[in-house]
Design an enzyme around this catalytic site. Structure first.
Site, PDB file in Angstrom:
ATOM      1  N   HIS A  21      31.347  34.122 -14.028  1.00  0.00           N
ATOM      2  CA  HIS A  21      30.127  33.871 -14.792  1.00  0.00           C
ATOM      3  C   HIS A  21      30.005  32.368 -14.979  1.00  0.00           C
ATOM      4  CE1 HIS A  21      26.829  34.919 -17.578  1.00  0.00           C
ATOM      5  NE2 HIS A  21      27.182  33.787 -18.164  1.00  0.00           N
ATOM      6  N   CYS A  22      28.918  31.801 -14.462  1.00  0.00           N
ATOM      7  CA  CYS A  22      28.755  30.340 -14.478  1.00  0.00           C
ATOM      8  C   CYS A  22      27.808  29.925 -15.604  1.00  0.00           C
ATOM      9  CB  CYS A  22      28.203  29.870 -13.128  1.00  0.00           C
ATOM     10  SG  CYS A  22      27.980  28.075 -13.041  1.00  0.00           S
ATOM     11  N   PRO A  23      28.277  29.140 -16.566  1.00  0.00           N
ATOM     12  CA  PRO A  23      27.396  28.702 -17.658  1.00  0.00           C
ATOM     13  C   PRO A  23      26.320  27.727 -17.194  1.00  0.00           C
ATOM     14  CG  PRO A  23      29.532  27.621 -17.816  1.00  0.00           C
ATOM     15  CD  PRO A  23      29.659  28.647 -16.733  1.00  0.00           C
ATOM     16  N   ASN A  46      23.734  30.023 -16.127  1.00  0.00           N
ATOM     17  CA  ASN A  46      23.529  31.094 -17.103  1.00  0.00           C
ATOM     18  C   ASN A  46      23.364  32.446 -16.409  1.00  0.00           C
ATOM     19  OD1 ASN A  46      23.247  32.265 -19.656  1.00  0.00           O
ATOM     20  ND2 ASN A  46      21.022  31.996 -19.659  1.00  0.00           N
TER      21      ASN A  46
END
Length: 360
Positions: A143-145, A148
């Site tokens: 999950h890449c911030p 998002n």
């Protein structure tokens, strides 16, 4: 209920802060380069890389993560039995019965069927539950911030292209601004506020290039090995044991799984990945268990031998760490067991047959 809902809304809003930050940096870089610097001879190539960068970036953000199909959910009768049953052993028996009709070959570390209690589905191979997105994601990488979003089967190609074009975008800026940066230090530029934009533009582009290039290199290595970030840290477990190379089919086929089998689509952010995300060709599923165990043991012995040899030459800890990783990666790239190819042909036929079940 109300405070919890309000907290979720605030959390979702805050999750967009990194995306907003990236867009503000890109917007400022455009202003500094086009308006303040305004070098007409470089504007064409600058806009080409900027357009590809923005295109792949927003495709990564807005591509909905792919989730398991209804075929991986428990039938009503088995679901009722599973929910009533309190013994873990009997629950596993129910899951095994359901999994017999599904193309599922990976297991938990303890050898159990991978089941998501939250989504109530048997997890397909390489599928994991994302607590942030609150869903199971096919071939989940991480999950890449910064986008998002979950990076997985539906947008992994876009994510790699986003890193590639972001690196090229930074290279174009650094390569064309460096001459003005040198003039700034030698005090040959006019004393205007534009010179400060040039100074910060060069530094920001250089810093972003270094960080993005390291991430891009890592993900290109993962593509070549046909691994996800999760599998790189914790190898998938099959009936015959753990095998980090379980999905590796050789460099060309590994790359084709992500970018597709038609080269004209490789550098364009359009979906061209192979498969459906539910099933994958594996190395050690349809062979004799004794052969599979021997392959796994050989993999372990190769790793131990390489590390033992390198430890005999301790130039320094950092030097040894670099050499061990480079040597191991090179050895893994060059080593192609003949077993893989014979298994691949047979397994591809089996996977094609299994996919018909998933699509129903």
């Amino acid at each position: 209920m109300a405070p919890s809902h309000a907290l979720k809304c605030c959390t979702r809003a805050l999750n967009w802060v990194p995306v907003l930050f990236i867009n503000l940096v890109v917007g400022w870089s455009y202003y500094a380069y086009v308006v303040e610097l305004c070098v007409f001879s470089y504007l064409v190539i600058f806009h080409i890389f900027l357009a590809m960068f923005i295109w792949s970036y927003w495709k990564t953000i807005w591509s909905k993560p792919a989730s398991p199909s209804k075929a991986f959910g428990l039938p009503r009768a088995e679901k009722e039995l599973y929910e009533r049953e309190e013994r873990a052993e009997m629950q596993q028996e129910i899951l095994k019965k359901v999994a017999r009709n599904l193309p599922v070959y990976t297991r938990t570390a303890g050898g159990a069927i991978r089941y998501c209690d939250h989504c109530q589905v048997v997890k397909p191979d390489r599928c994991h539950h994302c607590s942030t997105c609150e869903m199971c994601v096919l071939k989940m990488d991480h999950h890449c911030p910064w986008v998002n979003n979950c990076v997985g089967f539906s947008n992994y190609k876009y994510f790699v292209l986003f890193l590639a074009y972001a690196s090229l975008y930074c290279v174009v800026i650094c390569a064309t601004v460096i001459q003005y940066f040198i003039k700034f230090w030698t005090k040959q530029l006019p004393d205007t506020h534009a010179k400060f934009h040039i100074l910060f533009l060069f530094f920001v582009a250089a810093l972003f290039f270094i960080s993005i290039l390291s991430l891009l290199s890592y993900h290109l290595w993962l593509v070549g090995k046909n691994r996800t970030t999760i599998e790189a840290f914790r190898g998938p477990v099959f009936a015959n044991g753990q095998d980090k190379n379980g999905f590796s089919l050789g460099f060309s086929r590994n790359a084709a799984e992500v970018f597709g089998d038609q080269g004209k689509y490789w550098m364009i952010p359009v979906f061209s990945s192979l498969g459906d995300g539910h099933s994958f060709v594996t190395r050690l599923v349809h062979i004799n268990p004794e052969q599979a165990n021997s392959v796994l043991q050989q993999n372990g012995k190769r790793l131990v031998i390489v590390l033992q040899i390198l430890k005999r030459f301790p130039f320094s800890f950092v030097c040894w760490l670099f050499i061990s990783n480079a040597t191991l990666i090179t050895a893994l790239l060059m080593w192609r067991p003949t077993l893989v190819y014979s298994v691949t042909i047979y397994n591809a036929q089996q996977t094609t047959a299994k996919r018909k079940v998933v699509s129903c």
